[in-house]
Design a protein around this motif. Structure first.
Motif, mmCIF file in Angstrom:
data_model
loop_
_atom_site.group_PDB
_atom_site.id
_atom_site.type_symbol
_atom_site.label_atom_id
_atom_site.label_comp_id
_atom_site.label_asym_id
_atom_site.label_seq_id
_atom_site.Cartn_x
_atom_site.Cartn_y
_atom_site.Cartn_z
ATOM 1 N N ALA A 1 0.614 -0.901 0.109
ATOM 2 C CA ALA A 1 -0.188 0.173 0.270
ATOM 3 C C ALA A 1 1.308 0.991 -0.429
ATOM 4 O O ALA A 1 -0.003 2.570 -0.161
ATOM 5 C CB ALA A 1 -0.477 -0.217 1.264
ATOM 6 N N PHE B 1 4.530 3.558 -1.846
ATOM 7 C CA PHE B 1 5.271 4.068 -3.234
ATOM 8 C C PHE B 1 5.864 4.689 -3.373
ATOM 9 O O PHE B 1 5.864 6.027 -2.235
ATOM 10 C CB PHE B 1 3.877 3.970 -4.080
ATOM 11 C CG PHE B 1 2.645 5.043 -4.001
ATOM 12 C CD1 PHE B 1 2.977 6.721 -5.019
ATOM 13 C CD2 PHE B 1 2.031 4.971 -3.525
ATOM 14 C CE1 PHE B 1 2.285 7.285 -4.757
ATOM 15 C CE2 PHE B 1 1.208 6.304 -2.922
ATOM 16 C CZ PHE B 1 1.119 7.149 -3.762
ATOM 17 N N ARG C 1 1.246 -6.188 -10.175
ATOM 18 C CA ARG C 1 2.362 -5.455 -8.836
ATOM 19 C C ARG C 1 2.793 -4.294 -9.928
ATOM 20 O O ARG C 1 4.492 -4.681 -10.692
ATOM 21 C CB ARG C 1 3.281 -6.139 -8.405
ATOM 22 C CG ARG C 1 1.968 -7.277 -7.518
ATOM 23 C CD ARG C 1 1.317 -6.824 -6.253
ATOM 24 N NE ARG C 1 0.371 -8.067 -6.253
ATOM 25 C CZ ARG C 1 -0.619 -7.762 -4.994
ATOM 26 N NH1 ARG C 1 -0.037 -6.685 -4.301
ATOM 27 N NH2 ARG C 1 -0.554 -8.898 -3.967
ATOM 28 N N THR D 1 6.937 6.953 -11.323
ATOM 29 C CA THR D 1 6.331 6.223 -9.488
ATOM 30 C C THR D 1 7.367 5.381 -10.496
ATOM 31 O O THR D 1 7.053 4.124 -10.637
ATOM 32 C CB THR D 1 4.562 5.885 -9.989
ATOM 33 O OG1 THR D 1 4.453 7.227 -10.396
ATOM 34 C CG2 THR D 1 4.258 5.330 -8.798
ATOM 35 N N LYS E 1 4.244 1.634 -7.432
ATOM 36 C CA LYS E 1 2.331 1.260 -8.217
ATOM 37 C C LYS E 1 1.890 1.654 -9.453
ATOM 38 O O LYS E 1 2.728 2.634 -9.748
ATOM 39 C CB LYS E 1 1.640 2.212 -7.048
ATOM 40 C CG LYS E 1 1.025 3.176 -7.193
ATOM 41 C CD LYS E 1 0.016 4.219 -5.925
ATOM 42 C CE LYS E 1 0.434 5.174 -6.575
ATOM 43 N NZ LYS E 1 -1.182 5.633 -7.552
ATOM 44 N N GLN E 2 0.250 1.374 -9.771
ATOM 45 C CA GLN E 2 0.444 2.096 -11.244
ATOM 46 C C GLN E 2 -0.071 3.390 -10.814
ATOM 47 O O GLN E 2 -0.689 3.747 -9.890
ATOM 48 C CB GLN E 2 -0.987 1.558 -11.617
ATOM 49 C CG GLN E 2 -1.245 2.248 -13.083
ATOM 50 C CD GLN E 2 -2.535 0.907 -13.844
ATOM 51 O OE1 GLN E 2 -3.329 1.745 -13.576
ATOM 52 N NE2 GLN E 2 -2.476 -0.366 -14.009
ATOM 53 N N SER F 1 -5.246 4.240 -7.298
ATOM 54 C CA SER F 1 -4.548 3.704 -5.481
ATOM 55 C C SER F 1 -5.025 1.872 -5.859
ATOM 56 O O SER F 1 -5.868 1.617 -5.012
ATOM 57 C CB SER F 1 -5.424 4.648 -4.609
ATOM 58 O OG SER F 1 -4.941 5.889 -4.613
ATOM 59 N N ASN F 2 -3.854 1.685 -6.485
ATOM 60 C CA ASN F 2 -3.594 0.240 -6.643
ATOM 61 C C ASN F 2 -2.872 -0.753 -8.097
ATOM 62 O O ASN F 2 -1.875 0.325 -7.926
ATOM 63 C CB ASN F 2 -5.007 0.008 -8.140
ATOM 64 C CG ASN F 2 -5.698 -1.418 -7.684
ATOM 65 O OD1 ASN F 2 -4.836 -2.895 -7.026
ATOM 66 N ND2 ASN F 2 -7.174 -1.259 -8.118
ATOM 67 N N PHE F 3 -2.421 -1.548 -8.020
ATOM 68 C CA PHE F 3 -1.853 -2.668 -8.351
ATOM 69 C C PHE F 3 -0.337 -2.184 -7.681
ATOM 70 O O PHE F 3 1.136 -1.521 -8.298
ATOM 71 C CB PHE F 3 -1.454 -1.883 -9.613
ATOM 72 C CG PHE F 3 -2.713 -2.355 -10.873
ATOM 73 C CD1 PHE F 3 -3.764 -3.314 -10.656
ATOM 74 C CD2 PHE F 3 -3.561 -0.842 -10.916
ATOM 75 C CE1 PHE F 3 -4.478 -3.808 -11.228
ATOM 76 C CE2 PHE F 3 -4.611 -1.264 -12.069
ATOM 77 C CZ PHE F 3 -4.893 -2.622 -11.948
ATOM 78 N N TYR F 4 -0.568 -2.168 -6.543
ATOM 79 C CA TYR F 4 1.230 -1.836 -5.554
ATOM 80 C C TYR F 4 2.182 -2.830 -5.473
ATOM 81 O O TYR F 4 1.519 -4.899 -5.907
ATOM 82 C CB TYR F 4 0.475 -1.339 -4.145
ATOM 83 C CG TYR F 4 -0.518 -0.059 -3.743
ATOM 84 C CD1 TYR F 4 0.679 1.238 -3.915
ATOM 85 C CD2 TYR F 4 -1.799 -0.711 -4.169
ATOM 86 C CE1 TYR F 4 -0.397 1.857 -3.335
ATOM 87 C CE2 TYR F 4 -2.340 0.887 -3.503
ATOM 88 C CZ TYR F 4 -1.273 2.030 -2.976
ATOM 89 O OH TYR F 4 -2.606 3.310 -2.980
ATOM 90 N N TYR F 5 3.113 -2.814 -5.695
ATOM 91 C CA TYR F 5 4.788 -3.962 -5.781
ATOM 92 C C TYR F 5 4.103 -3.938 -4.240
ATOM 93 O O TYR F 5 4.391 -3.375 -3.415
ATOM 94 C CB TYR F 5 5.227 -2.752 -5.964
ATOM 95 C CG TYR F 5 6.605 -4.445 -5.883
ATOM 96 C CD1 TYR F 5 6.791 -5.509 -6.684
ATOM 97 C CD2 TYR F 5 7.633 -3.678 -4.911
ATOM 98 C CE1 TYR F 5 7.905 -6.257 -6.005
ATOM 99 C CE2 TYR F 5 8.892 -4.788 -4.654
ATOM 100 C CZ TYR F 5 8.195 -6.273 -5.320
ATOM 101 O OH TYR F 5 10.231 -6.853 -5.585
ATOM 102 N N GLN F 6 4.124 -5.563 -3.671
ATOM 103 C CA GLN F 6 4.693 -5.543 -2.545
ATOM 104 C C GLN F 6 5.765 -6.695 -2.357
ATOM 105 O O GLN F 6 5.937 -8.071 -2.828
ATOM 106 C CB GLN F 6 3.578 -6.620 -2.084
ATOM 107 C CG GLN F 6 3.325 -7.327 -0.517
ATOM 108 C CD GLN F 6 2.016 -7.589 -0.269
ATOM 109 O OE1 GLN F 6 0.974 -7.236 -0.581
ATOM 110 N NE2 GLN F 6 2.208 -8.786 1.159
#
Length: 253
Positions: free
Chosen positions: A104, A106, A137, A224, A227-228, A232-237
């Motif tokens: 969550a 970036f 991601r 960035t 994340k995309q 507010s989505n497609f987060y790298y984890q």
């Protein structure tokens, strides 16, 4: 005749100024004399390498839980943190720490014309240690679904992916998926590069996918990491180390 000479024993391992080579074209019997100076001049002219411009370099160095994230390129760009990306000593590939993204978080870097890749050569590479590979991601992007030719380098259902929006921003000009499915909790060296119009994905220094699609990758978007860009989505984890973004010159991975 020179063309009748075959095996010649080599008795010298260094050249003197008066030495020369004789070469003959077997088709025409034309003979060429190449001096030491000729040979050295040719070698020197071929070894000139154009160095790439480093646009962003994140070593991920810092204390455990540190919030100071430094761009080590000559530009020294200022990172804006979203969520809670931190430096971590829990996992690292090189040196003493890496960057940690909790799924969550970036980083963004201000929009710059430096990032306009046009049709130039470029490369993105990093060490990643994903703790989740489901869904999309984002690793690095200048992406917005409403902006033509915006782009994203990401994991897509466990595989490397490079995506380019089309000219009308209505879909994909390119969505290039790698062949290999990545596992969680494992370090990988990943990259995407474009050389002479050919885009390729790389995994642990091995070619993973290739495409001949070429496009002018222009946009005015921020850069960035994690994340995309426009949602507010497609987060790298997971963990990320030694992120390098270059253009022009030798873009080696």
């Amino acid at each position: 005749m020179l063309k009748q000479i075959k095996d010649i024993g080599i008795t010298k391992t260094s050249a003197e100024n008066g030495d020369f080579l004789l070469l003959q074209n077997p088709s025409t019997s034309e003979t060429y004399k190449i001096t030491k100076e000729n040979l050295l001049a040719g070698l020197l002219s071929d070894t000139t390498v154009v160095q790439p411009t480093t646009l962003l370099l994140l070593h991920g160095e810092g204390t455990n839980g540190g919030t100071s994230i430094i761009d080590s390129s000559s530009f020294g760009r200022t990172a804006t943190r979203g969520g809670n990306p931190v430096t971590s000593t829990t996992q690292k590939k090189l040196e003493t720490s890496s960057l940690y993204f909790d799924g969550a978080s970036f980083l963004t870097f201000p929009a710059s014309s430096d990032f306009d890749l046009k049709q130039n050569d470029f490369a993105v590479q990093a060490w990643i240690y994903p703790t989740s590979v489901s869904g999309s991601r984002a690793i690095l992007d200048r992406y917005n679904s409403t902006i033509p030719f915006s782009w994203q380098f990401a994991l897509n259902n466990g595989k490397l992916n490079f995506y380019i929006r089309n000219s009308s921003a209505s879909g994909a000009l390119l969505s290039l998926d790698g062949d290999t499915t990545l596992a969680i909790n494992t370090w990988y060296h990943v990259g995407v590069k474009r050389i002479n119009g050919v885009i390729s994905l790389w995994l642990n220094e091995e070619l993973d996918a290739i495409s001949l699609v070429n496009a002018r990758l222009n946009s005015s978007l921020v850069l960035t990491v994690g994340k995309q860009g426009n949602v507010s989505n497609f987060y790298y984890q997971g963990y990320l180390d030694e992120l390098l973004f270059t253009k022009n010159g030798e873009t080696l991975i």
